[in-house]
Write a protein that holds these residues in place. Structure first.
Motif, short mmCIF file in Angstrom:
data_model
loop_
_atom_site.label_atom_id
_atom_site.label_comp_id
_atom_site.label_asym_id
_atom_site.label_seq_id
_atom_site.Cartn_x
_atom_site.Cartn_y
_atom_site.Cartn_z
N ALA A 190 0.83 -1.21 0.00
CA ALA A 190 0.00 0.00 0.00
C ALA A 190 0.86 1.26 0.00
CB ALA A 190 -0.93 0.00 1.21
N ASN A 191 1.92 1.25 0.82
CA ASN A 191 2.81 2.41 0.91
C ASN A 191 3.50 2.69 -0.41
OD1 ASN A 191 5.98 3.13 1.65
ND2 ASN A 191 4.49 4.39 2.74
N GLU A 192 3.83 1.65 -1.16
CA GLU A 192 4.49 1.84 -2.45
C GLU A 192 3.57 2.59 -3.42
OE1 GLU A 192 6.82 -0.74 -5.89
OE2 GLU A 192 5.25 -1.70 -4.70
N GLN A 193 2.26 2.28 -3.35
CA GLN A 193 1.32 2.92 -4.27
C GLN A 193 0.98 4.35 -3.85
OE1 GLN A 193 -2.03 0.40 -5.55
NE2 GLN A 193 -0.97 -1.36 -4.66
N PHE A 194 0.96 4.61 -2.55
CA PHE A 194 0.63 5.95 -2.05
C PHE A 194 1.63 6.39 -0.99
CE2 PHE A 194 -3.44 4.61 -3.83
CZ PHE A 194 -3.85 5.76 -4.49
N PRO A 195 2.89 6.65 -1.38
CA PRO A 195 3.86 7.15 -0.41
C PRO A 195 3.45 8.54 0.07
CG PRO A 195 4.72 7.32 -2.64
CD PRO A 195 3.45 6.54 -2.75
N GLY A 196 3.75 8.81 1.31
CA GLY A 196 3.42 10.13 1.85
C GLY A 196 1.98 10.28 2.28
N LYS A 197 1.24 9.15 2.39
CA LYS A 197 -0.16 9.19 2.79
C LYS A 197 -0.37 8.35 4.05
CE LYS A 197 -1.73 11.58 -0.76
NZ LYS A 197 -2.35 12.93 -0.61
N ASN A 198 -1.34 8.74 4.87
CA ASN A 198 -1.76 7.91 5.99
C ASN A 198 -2.66 6.80 5.46
OD1 ASN A 198 -0.56 9.44 8.18
ND2 ASN A 198 -2.09 11.01 7.74
N LEU A 199 -2.31 5.55 5.77
CA LEU A 199 -2.99 4.42 5.16
C LEU A 199 -3.49 3.43 6.21
CD1 LEU A 199 -0.33 3.69 2.38
CD2 LEU A 199 -2.49 4.91 2.07
N LEU A 200 -4.71 2.98 6.04
CA LEU A 200 -5.27 1.88 6.80
C LEU A 200 -5.42 0.70 5.85
CD1 LEU A 200 -6.60 0.70 9.39
CD2 LEU A 200 -8.79 1.57 8.51
N VAL A 201 -4.77 -0.41 6.19
CA VAL A 201 -4.79 -1.59 5.32
C VAL A 201 -5.59 -2.68 6.01
CG1 VAL A 201 -3.40 -3.30 4.11
CG2 VAL A 201 -2.54 -0.97 4.39
N ILE A 202 -6.66 -3.12 5.36
CA ILE A 202 -7.54 -4.15 5.91
C ILE A 202 -7.42 -5.40 5.05
CG2 ILE A 202 -9.92 -4.74 6.53
CD1 ILE A 202 -10.50 -1.70 6.61
N ASP A 203 -7.02 -6.50 5.68
CA ASP A 203 -6.86 -7.77 4.97
C ASP A 203 -7.91 -8.74 5.50
OD1 ASP A 203 -6.09 -10.16 3.83
OD2 ASP A 203 -3.96 -9.81 4.09
N ALA A 204 -8.90 -9.05 4.65
CA ALA A 204 -10.00 -9.92 5.04
C ALA A 204 -9.75 -11.33 4.52
CB ALA A 204 -11.33 -9.37 4.50
N GLY A 205 -9.04 -12.11 5.33
CA GLY A 205 -8.75 -13.49 4.96
C GLY A 205 -9.17 -14.43 6.07
N THR A 206 -8.31 -15.38 6.42
CA THR A 206 -8.61 -16.29 7.53
C THR A 206 -8.91 -15.48 8.78
OG1 THR A 206 -7.13 -17.95 6.58
CG2 THR A 206 -7.75 -18.22 8.88
N CYS A 207 -8.11 -14.48 9.03
CA CYS A 207 -8.41 -13.46 10.03
C CYS A 207 -8.61 -12.13 9.31
CB CYS A 207 -7.26 -13.32 11.03
SG CYS A 207 -6.99 -14.78 12.05
N ILE A 208 -9.20 -11.17 9.99
CA ILE A 208 -9.29 -9.81 9.46
C ILE A 208 -8.27 -8.97 10.22
CG2 ILE A 208 -10.75 -7.81 9.01
CD1 ILE A 208 -13.16 -9.66 9.14
N THR A 209 -7.33 -8.38 9.49
CA THR A 209 -6.31 -7.57 10.14
C THR A 209 -6.45 -6.12 9.72
OG1 THR A 209 -4.71 -8.06 8.37
CG2 THR A 209 -4.69 -9.50 10.30
N TYR A 210 -6.11 -5.25 10.64
CA TYR A 210 -6.19 -3.80 10.44
C TYR A 210 -4.81 -3.22 10.74
CZ TYR A 210 -11.14 -4.88 10.94
OH TYR A 210 -12.40 -5.45 10.80
N GLU A 211 -4.16 -2.63 9.73
CA GLU A 211 -2.81 -2.13 9.89
C GLU A 211 -2.76 -0.64 9.54
OE1 GLU A 211 -1.18 -4.54 11.08
OE2 GLU A 211 -2.21 -6.29 10.25
N PHE A 212 -1.94 0.12 10.29
CA PHE A 212 -1.82 1.55 10.02
C PHE A 212 -0.37 1.93 9.78
CE2 PHE A 212 -1.09 5.93 11.60
CZ PHE A 212 -1.80 6.59 10.60
N ILE A 213 -0.15 2.62 8.66
CA ILE A 213 1.16 3.21 8.35
C ILE A 213 0.95 4.69 8.07
CG2 ILE A 213 1.00 2.52 5.91
CD1 ILE A 213 4.09 2.27 5.97
N ASP A 214 1.77 5.54 8.68
CA ASP A 214 1.53 6.97 8.56
C ASP A 214 2.22 7.56 7.33
OD1 ASP A 214 4.23 7.49 9.16
OD2 ASP A 214 3.83 7.89 11.28
N SER A 215 2.03 8.84 7.14
CA SER A 215 2.53 9.53 5.95
C SER A 215 4.05 9.60 5.91
CB SER A 215 1.95 10.95 5.87
OG SER A 215 2.28 11.69 7.04
N GLU A 216 4.71 9.33 7.04
CA GLU A 216 6.17 9.32 7.10
C GLU A 216 6.74 7.93 6.84
OE1 GLU A 216 7.86 12.14 7.43
OE2 GLU A 216 5.92 13.16 7.46
#
Length: 243
Positions: A103-129
């Motif tokens: 996600a960061n590669e596609q939108f560097p410099g952005k605050n991103l929430l990444v939700i992976d809905a698979g066996t578990c549902i995970t919620y990950e946050f990476i900031d604009s830095e």
């Protein structure tokens, strides 16, 4: 070309990238990787990365040992193109980090929430830095259906296939609506809460399960089923550039 091998709990994904462009992706057995030799014969592979969440079988290890090129094994010591602030990196699932990197590669410099809905549902946050702060883990779709059946005396085993109602009219539709709506409200709640803190938040949704959301929430979601593979490819390129 890059060979990306993503070995999950139920299936292995094998992808070929030309720089940052995915050329081919296929699904293989996570116990045998029987189609791996065919992929290697078809493409001029130069680099490869392997990421796994399971203990590998003897047959898989033999297949990987036959690869004619060095293998980068993704673990907690692998250099990453983002800053990892997770307190126990040795326990962090590679798929969680790879999705964040993708996600960061596609939108560097952005605050991103990444939700992976698979066996578990995970919620990950990476900031604009480019700092990965961590995330949360929740039961996935099938896990919720199975838990309702296995941890009760009379509730039946229900799947997401079948009649869907806003409010259940019988036990089957009540379970289906409860699980599906529960996941929808959970994901929507995470997104809206994070948007209150980060107004320009962008959201990535990946994984094998599809969900429906209201228009306002859907407008800020980028659906990318291959986000983990793209992240693994980015990590491989990053490490190769460091050599």
């Amino acid at each position: 070309m890059n060979l990306i091998i993503d070995i999950g709990n139920t299936v292995a994904k094998v992808a070929v990238f030309d720089n940052a462009s995915m050329v081919e992706v296929m699904y293989d057995s996570n116990l045998t990787l029987e189609h791996l030799p065919d992929v290697c014969r078809k493409f001029p592979i130069e680099k490869t990365i392997v990421a796994t969440v399971i203990d590998l079988s003897k047959q898989v290890l033999e297949q990987l040992a036959k690869l004619p090129i060095p293998v980068l094994w993704l673990d907690e010591k692998t250099p990453l193109p983002v800053e990892n602030l997770y307190e126990t990196p040795q326990t962090l699932g590679y798929d969680r980090m790879a999705a964040v990197v993708g996600a960061n590669e596609q939108f560097p410099g952005k605050n991103l929430l990444v939700i992976d809905a698979g066996t578990c549902i995970t919620y990950e946050f990476i900031d604009s830095e480019g700092r990965y702060h961590g995330g949360n883990i929740s039961p996935g779709l099938q896990m919720r259906f199975k838990a309702l059946h296995q941890f009760t005396g009379r509730l039946p085993q229900v799947t997401n296939e079948g009649r869907r109602l806003p409010m259940g009219k019988d036990t089957e539709t009540a379970i289906r609506a409860g699980v599906l709506k529960g996941i929808e409200y959970e994901i929507t709640g995470y997104i809206m809460t994070m948007k209150h803190k980060y107004a320009e938040l962008l959201v990535f949704l990946t994984g094998g399960d599809d969900f429906s959301f209201d228009t306002n929430v859907k407008s800020i979601i980028f659906a990318d089923r291959f986000l983990v593979l793209k992240g693994l490819n980015r990590i491989l390129n990053y490490n190769n550039d460091r050599i």
